[in-house]
Design an enzyme around this catalytic site. Sequence first.
Site, PDB file in Angstrom:
ATOM      1  N   ASP A 121       0.820  -1.163   0.069  1.00 55.80           N
ATOM      2  CA  ASP A 121      -0.189   0.012   0.131  1.00 55.80           C
ATOM      3  C   ASP A 121       1.002   1.292   0.113  1.00 55.80           C
ATOM      4  O   ASP A 121       1.824   1.278   0.768  1.00 55.80           O
ATOM      5  CB  ASP A 121      -0.763  -0.048   1.071  1.00 55.80           C
ATOM      6  CG  ASP A 121      -1.810   1.099   1.290  1.00 55.80           C
ATOM      7  OD1 ASP A 121      -2.843   1.230   0.456  1.00 55.80           O
ATOM      8  OD2 ASP A 121      -1.604   2.061   2.141  1.00 55.80           O
ATOM      9  N   GLU A 158       1.701  -0.135  -4.719  1.00 50.68           N
ATOM     10  CA  GLU A 158       0.753   0.791  -5.202  1.00 50.68           C
ATOM     11  C   GLU A 158       1.492   2.349  -5.329  1.00 50.68           C
ATOM     12  O   GLU A 158       2.067   2.474  -4.076  1.00 50.68           O
ATOM     13  CB  GLU A 158      -0.573   0.973  -4.544  1.00 50.68           C
ATOM     14  CG  GLU A 158      -1.541   1.916  -4.696  1.00 50.68           C
ATOM     15  CD  GLU A 158      -2.349   2.367  -3.580  1.00 50.68           C
ATOM     16  OE1 GLU A 158      -3.481   2.988  -3.682  1.00 50.68           O
ATOM     17  OE2 GLU A 158      -1.580   2.207  -2.320  1.00 50.68           O
TER      18      GLU A 158
END
Length: 550
Positions: free
Chosen positions: A210, A279
């Site tokens: 993330d 990401e």
Amino acid sequence: MTQAIGSTLQADRDWWRGAVIYQIYPRSYQDSNGDGIGDLKGITARLPHVASLGVDAIWISPFFTSPMKDFGYDVSNYTDVDPIFGLLADFDALIAEAHRLGIRVMIDLVLSHTSDQHPWFVESRSSRSNPKADWYVWSDSKPDGTPPNNWMSIFGGSAWQWDPTRLQYYMHNFLTSQPDLNLHNPQVQDALLAVERFWLERGVDGFRLDTINFYFHDLELRDNPALAPERRNANTAPAVNPYNYQEHLYDKNRPENLEFLKRFRAVMDEFPAIAAVGEVGDSQIGLEIAGQYTSGNDKMHMCYAFEFLAPDPLTPAGVAQVLHDFARAAPEGWACWAFSNHDVVRHVTRWGQGIADHQAHAKFLASLLMTLRGSVCIYQGEELGLTEADLAYEDLQDPYGIQFWPDFKGRDGCRTPMVWEKDAVNGGFSTGKPWLPVPPDHVRGAVSVQQTDPNSVLNHYRRFLTFRKQHPAFAKGEIEFRACEAPLLSFERTFGNETILCLFNMSGETVTAQRPVERLEVLEGHGFGSQLAEDRITLPAWSGFFARVE
């Protein structure tokens, strides 16, 4: 403990290249105990559905212990399962069943920040001299008591929160309850690598990382410069958020991250067949960051940026430009493309305004995604053609949406529960009250309805994934664009001795294209009804044509 590989999985270190990864948001997938919240046992029970799609792996959004202020993206214990999702034993059972079905398991690691309830932060904020005092990003105020610089939070307002115990500010890129870890501290890096090793030893096949470009901050805490209005966009944060008014040079995207990613990769490389996708949360220089992070075969295996998660309309020229830009920015890298995820408006809604045949449009988008060069992420419900849910303010759970309502409604509309059975309560998701409402129009398109319809979106996904696996050029091949004049998009995928011509009609009207001069062998099995004649190719609305170039 060594990595557990099921009987149907081979230790292929290159499995991720061209893989199709199915994202599961655990709160909303399947509830097994009637509390209205999805859980690990529910995911395990629905793995046969995932296997029926023909995907290579699942990515499970965070299920770790958390106060759930940001629904799992605020971790208070990295090495345990939150009770609402079950037990560690339930996760072990999930991995075993996934591997038995030939599905690899990737988990979502949130390493840029923790919950303010994590024991590390509780200790860090207790004094300026404790052993973990420097584990988070702390700073004195300016002389007038204001924050140390102008950095903004993605969730609105300053990225600094005053702490009355230490009489200092701490940094938070997201909620005030999500303090940022200080990865400049080697002890913090070591602790995070221990988390990585814990899950690898438990049998996971990889990670989705993330906000991978948020790990480091500028040690000098320099102000971000203003961003010219013409360069602002709403791809990273909604347009109503002043976060878009800055050029984020110093609060993220720092060069120090490259060495940490090498350390992270070195741990993965101790285990067989592990992969990671990062990401990149930056719409200003996302592809350049993705290129840096996937270069050299010693950092990330692949990254995905926000180009196809943006609200901008999808056009032939736009698709080609994104692929060209990635190839330029990441000549050594590998992309992972997604059209939807748990943070953005579902793409059939985002790109479907004014389109009459939503089912045909959904099939077309799926096929386009699965023929681009790179790996693919499919978000749960995408295979049903689910639209963005329009929820009432009183039903919102997402703090992001509550903060900016009504100009930005947050992320709950893409997080509503999966629908399994048309005639079951709550679409078969839960026997209790779901944590988010189940839209009635979603229930009408449940798995049970689409399962028996050969022309459904669900069966198109299954059919096209089978077609994709029959032709390695789609997963591993190079890409070369031929034509990008609306409404036609044309490119070739080449791998080994096979070259496949891909032609897409990106419109709601039937169109014809001139037949190429090369000899073509029309490929079947993809579900589209395009026709090849002596001098032309006829493509119905929202359809594709595929042929082997001989």
